[in-house]
Design an enzyme around this catalytic site. Sequence first.
Site, PDB file in Angstrom:
ATOM      1  N   LYS A  57       0.844  -1.192   0.000  1.00 43.14           N
ATOM      2  CA  LYS A  57       0.000   0.000   0.000  1.00 43.14           C
ATOM      3  C   LYS A  57       0.881   1.245   0.000  1.00 43.14           C
ATOM      4  O   LYS A  57       1.862   1.319   0.725  1.00 43.14           O
ATOM      5  CB  LYS A  57      -0.909  -0.027   1.243  1.00 43.14           C
ATOM      6  CG  LYS A  57      -1.779   1.206   1.456  1.00 43.14           C
ATOM      7  CD  LYS A  57      -1.135   2.285   2.336  1.00 43.14           C
ATOM      8  CE  LYS A  57      -0.700   1.819   3.684  1.00 43.14           C
ATOM      9  NZ  LYS A  57      -0.041   2.946   4.460  1.00 43.14           N
ATOM     10  N   GLY A  72       0.721  -5.592   7.299  1.00 43.01           N
ATOM     11  CA  GLY A  72      -0.241  -6.356   8.081  1.00 43.01           C
ATOM     12  C   GLY A  72      -1.656  -6.165   7.597  1.00 43.01           C
ATOM     13  O   GLY A  72      -2.438  -7.129   7.526  1.00 43.01           O
ATOM     14  N   SER A  73      -2.020  -4.928   7.261  1.00 40.84           N
ATOM     15  CA  SER A  73      -3.366  -4.657   6.757  1.00 40.84           C
ATOM     16  C   SER A  73      -3.597  -5.330   5.410  1.00 40.84           C
ATOM     17  O   SER A  73      -4.672  -5.891   5.152  1.00 40.84           O
ATOM     18  CB  SER A  73      -3.581  -3.143   6.628  1.00 40.84           C
ATOM     19  OG  SER A  73      -3.503  -2.513   7.880  1.00 40.84           O
ATOM     20  N   ALA A  74      -2.589  -5.275   4.540  1.00 40.98           N
ATOM     21  CA  ALA A  74      -2.713  -5.925   3.233  1.00 40.98           C
ATOM     22  C   ALA A  74      -2.826  -7.438   3.385  1.00 40.98           C
ATOM     23  O   ALA A  74      -3.592  -8.091   2.659  1.00 40.98           O
ATOM     24  CB  ALA A  74      -1.514  -5.566   2.355  1.00 40.98           C
ATOM     25  N   ASP A 130      -6.673   0.792   7.827  1.00 45.73           N
ATOM     26  CA  ASP A 130      -6.186   0.621   6.455  1.00 45.73           C
ATOM     27  C   ASP A 130      -6.723  -0.629   5.766  1.00 45.73           C
ATOM     28  O   ASP A 130      -6.569  -0.779   4.546  1.00 45.73           O
ATOM     29  CB  ASP A 130      -4.649   0.558   6.437  1.00 45.73           C
ATOM     30  CG  ASP A 130      -4.002   1.920   6.621  1.00 45.73           C
ATOM     31  OD1 ASP A 130      -4.719   2.938   6.603  1.00 45.73           O
ATOM     32  OD2 ASP A 130      -2.772   1.971   6.766  1.00 45.73           O
ATOM     33  N   ILE A 173       3.814   0.653   4.582  1.00 46.45           N
ATOM     34  CA  ILE A 173       3.253   0.218   3.300  1.00 46.45           C
ATOM     35  C   ILE A 173       2.184  -0.864   3.500  1.00 46.45           C
ATOM     36  O   ILE A 173       1.910  -1.660   2.608  1.00 46.45           O
ATOM     37  CB  ILE A 173       4.347  -0.245   2.318  1.00 46.45           C
ATOM     38  CG1 ILE A 173       5.307  -1.247   2.952  1.00 46.45           C
ATOM     39  CG2 ILE A 173       5.119   0.965   1.809  1.00 46.45           C
ATOM     40  CD1 ILE A 173       6.364  -1.773   1.977  1.00 46.45           C
ATOM     41  N   PRO A 230       8.866  -5.326   4.364  1.00 50.17           N
ATOM     42  CA  PRO A 230       9.345  -5.018   5.713  1.00 50.17           C
ATOM     43  C   PRO A 230       8.185  -4.773   6.673  1.00 50.17           C
ATOM     44  O   PRO A 230       7.098  -4.339   6.278  1.00 50.17           O
ATOM     45  CB  PRO A 230      10.175  -3.745   5.521  1.00 50.17           C
ATOM     46  CG  PRO A 230      10.498  -3.693   4.074  1.00 50.17           C
ATOM     47  CD  PRO A 230       9.370  -4.366   3.359  1.00 50.17           C
ATOM     48  N   ILE A 231       8.435  -5.034   7.944  1.00 56.55           N
ATOM     49  CA  ILE A 231       7.417  -4.896   8.984  1.00 56.55           C
ATOM     50  C   ILE A 231       7.479  -3.501   9.576  1.00 56.55           C
ATOM     51  O   ILE A 231       8.554  -2.903   9.696  1.00 56.55           O
ATOM     52  CB  ILE A 231       7.650  -5.973  10.069  1.00 56.55           C
ATOM     53  CG1 ILE A 231       7.503  -7.370   9.449  1.00 56.55           C
ATOM     54  CG2 ILE A 231       6.670  -5.806  11.227  1.00 56.55           C
ATOM     55  CD1 ILE A 231       8.103  -8.451  10.283  1.00 56.55           C
ATOM     56  N   SER A 258       6.507  -0.619   8.355  1.00 56.43           N
ATOM     57  CA  SER A 258       7.252   0.174   7.372  1.00 56.43           C
ATOM     58  C   SER A 258       6.398   1.167   6.598  1.00 56.43           C
ATOM     59  O   SER A 258       6.886   1.792   5.658  1.00 56.43           O
ATOM     60  CB  SER A 258       7.947  -0.770   6.375  1.00 56.43           C
ATOM     61  OG  SER A 258       6.994  -1.531   5.655  1.00 56.43           O
TER      62      SER A 258
END
Length: 272
Positions: free
Chosen positions: A8, A101-103, A132, A98, A93-94, A96
């Site tokens: 994202k 986790g939501s994706a 998100d 983008i 990356p965690i 970060s």
Amino acid sequence: MQELAPAKINLALHVRERMADGYHRLETLFAFARDGDGLSVAPSEEVTLVIEGPFAAGLDAGADNLVLKAAHALRDAAGMGLGAALRLEKNLPIASGIGGGSADAAAALRLLARFWGTDVPLEPIARSLGADVPACLLGRTVRGELRGEVLTPVSDDRLRGMPLLLINPGVAMPTRPVFAAWDGVDRGALGGDDPLEAALKGRNDLEAPAIGLCPVIGELLDWLSARPGVTLARMSGSGATCFALFDDRRACVTAADGARRDWRWCLETELA
């Protein structure tokens, strides 16, 4: 069955005010890359999760993982007792900025709805999992308001296929400290015109507090802005990943070659 959990991108992120419930009222433009994490599923009597990939070590596959939370929420909403053996390929990356986790949670909802053959509405479940997640569930360019979960589709004709370079300096950036460091100044609304023009005229109000906490983000933004052919360079979300949109593929490839030498992680891709 498999499902992509694309990265994202916040093309712009305006923080307007802190609301009575403690959350911040936002105006943002979400966009998505053509690459990201991968999720697959196989039959099982129970709901299980295995995490692999370059960033697997930083994640717990226990009950607090958003993928498992999404799976259990969907199973409960559908009134099913089915299982699923989920496997997450963690490429992003965690912590970060983008939406990893939501994706991943959104991908789990899409994947398991197909796997279990349920037509339970997914958007209310997505809302319960995080601000998100509804945008990640759609996976297309949208304008987000309130906490980011009130979504309005926008035309992405000029954005789709634009070369995109993501770079992370190797620093995890939890969201809460960045919002806490925001100075509280409302610098104005996000434009409502063409999304690319709105992004170019817009800003990320979390860049300054993130740079204050992690100065290397400012160095990364300076590095990206200096690449030939850059249309827009900005931090995504609350950081620390930054991105650049390019005029053409060749310029993006050249910048990616340099990024692999100078930075910890990069992804050369394009907007979906």
